[in-house]
Design an enzyme around this catalytic site. Structure first.
Site, PDB file in Angstrom:
ATOM      1  N   ASN A 146     -20.430 -56.455  25.703  1.00  0.00           N
ATOM      2  CA  ASN A 146     -20.511 -55.788  27.006  1.00  0.00           C
ATOM      3  C   ASN A 146     -21.629 -56.352  27.875  1.00  0.00           C
ATOM      4  O   ASN A 146     -21.949 -55.795  28.927  1.00  0.00           O
ATOM      5  CB  ASN A 146     -20.726 -54.274  26.816  1.00  0.00           C
ATOM      6  CG  ASN A 146     -19.507 -53.612  26.196  1.00  0.00           C
ATOM      7  OD1 ASN A 146     -18.373 -53.965  26.513  1.00  0.00           O
ATOM      8  ND2 ASN A 146     -19.734 -52.680  25.286  1.00  0.00           N
ATOM      9  N   HIS A 178     -24.865 -56.488  27.498  1.00  0.00           N
ATOM     10  CA  HIS A 178     -26.203 -55.908  27.524  1.00  0.00           C
ATOM     11  C   HIS A 178     -26.802 -55.978  26.124  1.00  0.00           C
ATOM     12  O   HIS A 178     -26.097 -56.218  25.146  1.00  0.00           O
ATOM     13  CB  HIS A 178     -26.217 -54.474  28.082  1.00  0.00           C
ATOM     14  CG  HIS A 178     -25.403 -53.499  27.306  1.00  0.00           C
ATOM     15  ND1 HIS A 178     -24.666 -52.509  27.885  1.00  0.00           N
ATOM     16  CD2 HIS A 178     -25.206 -53.340  25.985  1.00  0.00           C
ATOM     17  CE1 HIS A 178     -24.052 -51.779  26.976  1.00  0.00           C
ATOM     18  NE2 HIS A 178     -24.371 -52.266  25.814  1.00  0.00           N
ATOM     19  N   CYS A 236     -30.716 -53.262  29.447  1.00  0.00           N
ATOM     20  CA  CYS A 236     -31.358 -54.492  29.911  1.00  0.00           C
ATOM     21  C   CYS A 236     -30.485 -55.673  29.530  1.00  0.00           C
ATOM     22  O   CYS A 236     -29.750 -55.631  28.533  1.00  0.00           O
ATOM     23  CB  CYS A 236     -32.768 -54.638  29.343  1.00  0.00           C
ATOM     24  SG  CYS A 236     -32.873 -54.741  27.560  1.00  0.00           S
TER      25      CYS A 236
END
Length: 418
Positions: free
Chosen positions: A315, A317, A352
């Site tokens: 995904n 991240h 992040c």
């Protein structure tokens, strides 16, 4: 000569016919510029050193062209190329393939006959596929603790246990037939570009497994409010049944395009509700508020942490397990050497990505920092934030002194392995 004799022994050549002899004599009347014929052991060996010239000293030699042969009525069929050792070799590839297959099959059978389990727990789910049990509500999977998953104290790391939790969660969804595009997304979620994200997790470790242990991981899901889901785990020793780790977590949905949280659509609810188990969390909720740390309240700060490409999931991240490693980067070295992580509470605030630069802050609660080695249990507060100040994760960890029976509990390598 030796090669020719060997070839003739396996591939006999018929004696030349009378016509062939006549033709050979005919050719013998011309100077073939170095072409020599020699018969040996019923075989014909021809050596050609150069192409025969059409004239010698201005005089035509006795070679006839095909047209002249037809004109003179000398009509003969073209003879096949002479048989030599090279072009008469059989096709050995099929024979070699058959021999190789036989040897490989024999070796495999020998290994199967010779293989004997040294321990009874080696046969526990050897392929680690996992299965759904208890009326389809609980997923169960076994893992063997590998040598590269243990730390300096000879026990599995907290990251290893967290990876087992994540792996069983995904395999649960896949085995139930709900896995579609994305990381654990169901078909209805994939259509709406939704993915699961964890918001809170509590992990309690009663005992860490050691190298070569086989652990049994069970996981199940339950409803959490209108738009969330709770997932619980139990990790046990597969041989003794002793409970090693308990964990609970809360999950919500996020749109992977807008990166915003989303309500649970009715289509998704209909997909996952049949798998909800009505049960209490395996870990009592720690309702204490996680404080926000700053430069003035933190005892230890580690700066310049950046994710590697391998830290990203599908995904795009950072994998949530990586956050634990980051918060421990700022933990006091004395605690890491003399204590063992007993429990951790994680509160995820922000995702992040690969370009993020982070800072890890740690504060030791109500303890004498200079005397950590001689302390009993220790509690720490943690904060993971981006360089510009945005919070990524808050956490609380509790530590206990390392047990003597857990430290360096790796036995000698078996003689068979050396």
């Amino acid at each position: 000569m030796v090669a020719t004799a060997a070839a003739s022994a396996f591939f006999p050549v018929s004696s030349p016919s009378g016509d062939s002899v006549a033709k050979t004599k005919n050719l013998g009347s011309a100077n073939l510029g170095g072409i020599k014929s020699k018969s040996s052991s019923g075989s014909l060996q021809v050596k050609a050193n150069a192409q025969a010239p059409s004239k010698i000293n201005g005089t035509s030699v006795g070679l006839t062209t095909p047209a002249e042969s037809l004109k003179n009525g000398d009509i003969s069929t073209s003879s096949p190329p002479p048989r030599t050792f090279i072009n008469q070799l059989p096709d050995w590839s099929m024979l070699l393939a058959a021999i190789t297959t036989i040897f490989l099959a024999a070796e495999k059978q020998w290994m199967m006959l010779d293989w004997k389990p040294r321990r009874s727990d080696m046969l526990v789910d050897p392929f680690g596929i996992g299965k759904i049990v208890q009326d389809g509500f609980i997923f169960r999977q076994n893992f063997s603790i590998r040598s590269y998953e243990i730390g300096a104290d000879g026990t599995a790391s907290i990251e290893t246990l967290m990876n087992h939790l994540q792996e069983t969660a995904l395999n649960h969804v896949m085995t139930a037939g709900l896995l579609d595009a994305g990381f654990g997304a169901t078909p209805a979620m994939a259509k709406k570009n939704l993915i699961w994200v964890v918001t809170r997790m509590q992990v309690v470790v009663d005992r860490y497994p050691t190298w070569n242990d086989v652990v049994n991981v069970e996981t199940w899901v339950s409803a959490s409010g209108k738009n969330g889901m709770r997932r619980d785990w139990l990790i046990r020793n597969a041989k003794t049944g002793e409970t090693l780790t308990r964990a609970t977590s809360l999950w919500v949905m996020m749109n992977k395009l807008t990166r915003r949280l989303s309500k649970m659509p009715d289509e998704v609810r209909q997909e996952i509700e049949p798998y909800f188990l009505n049960s209490d969390p395996v870990v009592d909720e720690d309702s204490r508020k996680l404080p926000k740390l700053g430069d003035s309240t933190a005892d230890y700060v580690r700066r310049g942490l950046t994710p590697r490409w391998s830290d990203l999931d599908v995904n795009q991240h950072v994998n949530n397990v990586k956050y634990i490693g980051w918060i421990l980067e700022s933990a006091p070295q004395q605690i890491l050497e003399s204590h063992q992580l007993a429990s951790v509470t994680l509160e995820y605030r922000r995702e992040c990505g690969r370009d993020s630069v982070l800072q890890s802050l740690t504060a030791v609660s109500d303890k004498d920092i200079g005397n950590l080695v001689n302390l009993g249990s220790v509690e720490c507060q943690h904060l993971l934030r981006l360089e510009e100040g945005a919070e990524v994760l808050r956490a609380r960890t509790e530590w206990r002194p390392k047990d003597a029976h857990n430290f360096g509990n790796v036995g000698p390598i078996p003689a068979e392995s050396t």
